[in-house]
Design an enzyme around this catalytic site. Structure first.
Site, PDB file in Angstrom:
ATOM      1  CG  HIS B 103      -1.969  -1.061   1.218  1.00  0.00           C
ATOM      2  ND1 HIS B 103      -3.026  -1.066   0.337  1.00  0.00           N
ATOM      3  CD2 HIS B 103      -2.114  -2.158   1.987  1.00  0.00           C
ATOM      4  CE1 HIS B 103      -3.779  -2.136   0.573  1.00  0.00           C
ATOM      5  NE2 HIS B 103      -3.247  -2.827   1.562  1.00  0.00           N
ATOM      6  CB  CYS B 244     -25.647  -1.262  22.462  1.00  0.00           C
ATOM      7  SG  CYS B 244     -25.569   0.531  22.591  1.00  0.00           S
TER       8      CYS B 244
END
Lengths: 109, 283
Positions: B103, B244
């Site tokens: 990359h 959550c």
């Protein structure tokens, strides 16, 4: 030695004589309080940075005592008046005896 | 005159006593390092039926917490980014490659965070950034994969997010990704646990209200990974989802499970138009 400890400071490169400048410092450190227990119920030994100092050209600017209640990655921001060009040196003292330091030059015009 | 003054006094007292102390997001504007402008308020994407305006979670935080995110030096999440930068250049695995080998600079991935989760044609499924990182590690580097919500992984996702900050979230929900998106939407509106709460009960019906000591946000994920002051580390999206769901007193799905991938795509699409913010700072 505690792992992953790295000091960082931010000091302006230049200032006018007599200016008040803001200095920011941060050291990555776990700051293990000595109050916590591991999964087996054993107390994790205290391991904190217990003192932080900053000096300018050999003169002490700030000297801080740190206590176990201070959380991970202690951050200090303070102001200093710089009369002349010189170098700030910052020192952190670890419970395990290690000392971490770093320095920053500032030019006063 | 005196009577009027008294009346005003009474009205003021009443409004303090009865009015909500926190009702809406504040009006502060976010610029990071005095340079990167972050969109924290936008018109809701057309697929959202019940909300007109979307807000970043940053707008629900106190001024002190907000300030920590406005300078990279102050943002402890950037410590994770620094760690990931070191990992980026570290060659690992049987192929002797690092991220940088293919990359180049991390900045080459600018824009990637904004469009993930995304349909992966080769795999025939929607994939998240975490899955793509592990895909690179296993197939290109020949290295061991990282734990989905582990520190190494979350730091790396924070690095990939940090180079996209300021770019608007724009995940695709049509085409091959549509069925996954609909599965995510279904989950978002499904009540779970002993408390029988869906994501929507808090983050759509009740955002802006206080949930115990916390100011409820819209549950946007544009700021992930998020440095939370409560656990002093970077938190990944799926770890937050798990938290959550657990809070509804339900058995949670596993991080990296098809359910959470679908939910991530759906929740990300509710933030289409807000800027990528990660690593953000929340309490």
């Amino acid at each position: 030695m505690a792992s992953g400890v790295k000091p960082r400071v931010k000091v302006p490169k230049t200032a006018a004589a007599g200016d008040t400048i803001t200095i920011k410092t941060l050291i990555s450190h776990k700051m293990e309080s000595g109050q916590r227990k591991d999964d087996d119920g054993n107390i994790i030994p205290r391991s904190i940075i217990n003192r932080f100092t900053a000096d300018f050209n050999g003169q002490n600017v700030i000297d801080v005592t740190l206590e176990p209640a201070i959380s991970t990655n202690p951050y200090f921001e303070f102001e200093a008046i710089v009369p002349e060009s010189g170098e700030f040196t910052f020192t952190w003292y670890d419970d395990d005896g290690d000392v971490y330091d770093t320095a920053k030059k500032i030019t006063v015009s | 005159m005196q009577l009027k003054a008294k009346t005003i006094g009474l009205v003021t007292t009443l409004s303090i006593a009865c009015g909500p102390v926190w009702a809406d997001p504040d009006t502060d504007q976010l610029t990071i390092n005095g340079d990167i402008t972050i969109i924290t308020e936008a018109a809701a994407p057309s697929h959202m039926e019940y909300i007109d305006t979307i807000y970043s979670g940053w707008r629900f935080r106190s001024d002190e917490t907000q300030a920590v995110q406005m300078d990279d030096f102050d943002n402890p999440g950037m410590l994770g980014v620094e760690n990931a930068l070191a990992a980026w250049d570290t060659e690992e695995g049987s192929e002797g490659k690092s991220c940088a080998s293919c990359h180049g600079a991390a900045e080459s991935l600018a824009g990637i965070r904004a469009v993930y989760p995304k349909w992966n044609e080769a795999k025939g499924m929607v994939t998240t950034l975490e899955m793509e990182v592990n895909n690179c590690r296993e197939t290109r580097m020949g290295a061991e994969k990282w734990k989905y919500t582990g520190g190494d992984m979350t730091d790396m996702v924070a690095l990939i997010s940090s180079v996209s900050r300021g770019m608007p979230v724009n995940v695709a929900i049509d085409g091959p990704a549509q069925s996954t998106w609909e599965a995510g939407k279904e989950l978002y509106y499904t009540r779970t646990g002993q408390l029988e709460l869906s994501c929507a009960n808090c983050h759509e019906d009740s955002y802006g209200l206080m949930i115990r000591a916390d100011h409820l946000s819209q549950g946007q994920i544009n700021g992930f990974p998020t440095y939370r002051l409560k656990n002093t580390k970077l938190n990944s999206v799926h770890a937050r989802f798990k938290g959550c769901v657990r809070d509804t007193r339900a058995e949670t799905f596993a991080p990296g499970s098809p359910e959470f991938i679908a939910l991530e795509l759906y929740v990300a699409s509710r933030g289409n138009g807000l800027s990528v913010e990660g690593p953000s700072v929340r309490n």
